[in-house]
Scaffold this active site. Structure first.
Site: not given
Length: 204
Positions: A150, A70, A95, A121-122, A66-67
């Site tokens: 998260d 970055k 990201h 996801h954000h 998910h990250d």
């Protein structure tokens, strides 16, 4: 970390992107460790919710990566020892879109569904999140799960800009933001699940 993946599709996607995840981990150890914990929490909640095998496979790969976007964020922003200013925050927000692009670039079966979860996801349940400001069940269920796990892990761990919070404080925040930031039903199920989970923070 949850049941094994049941399809070669997701095993191939996981292997293909694992090298990038390792690269990000060497650059930012905290992000790697965070992703591992979020994956375990997400699978625990996913099983508690009764997700199908395919949904759990999508959730697993999306949580692990998910990250991953970055890796495209400059060090000055990613590793800044303090809060980000508005311009830096805009950069950091990218990201999720970069992560989607990375997964889509694999061109593997399963990448499209997983990339969609990473992109969203954000997002917030009330439509106030990013990058697309979608809301409710427009947000993939795996993305709604990762949004909760998260946040739980982020609040439970000391960062350069905040001290680790205890379980009661985190649970209170999740309840307060249920229906706005988080899916209310998934929030309720997460708070039920985390009470007996070994992944619950040890801080009271």
């Amino acid at each position: 970390m949850g049941p094994p993946m049941n399809t070669n599709v997701f095993q191939a996607l996981y292997r293909y992107t694992k090298a990038l995840s390792a690269a990000l981990g060497h650059r930012d150890t905290l992000t790697r460790m965070h992703s591992e914990r979020v994956t375990a929490l997400s699978l625990g909640l996913g099983e508690h919710c009764g997700l199908t095998v395919d949904e759990l496979d999508t959730l697993r790969v999306a949580a692990v990566f998910h990250d991953i976007g970055k890796i495209g964020v400059p060090d000055a922003v990613l590793l800044k020892p303090g809060r980000l200013d508005p311009v830096e925050w805009q950069c950091m927000q990218r990201h999720s879109e970069i992560g989607q692009q990375i997964l889509l670039a694999t061109e593997l079966d399963g990448a499209e569904a997983t990339a969609k979860v990473v992109r969203h996801h954000h997002e917030h349940f009330d439509g106030s999140g990013y990058p697309d400001r979608i809301s409710g069940e427009q947000i993939p269920i795996a993305a709604r799960i990762i949004a909760i796990t998260d946040s739980y892990d982020a609040m439970a761990v000391t960062r350069s800009y905040h001290a680790a919070k205890g379980h009661a404080v985190i649970a209170g925040t999740l309840r307060a933001e249920s229906g706005t930031k988080y899916d209310p039903e998934l929030s309720r199920m997460f708070l039920q699940y985390i009470e007996t989970s070994p992944l619950r923070t040890r801080l009271a």
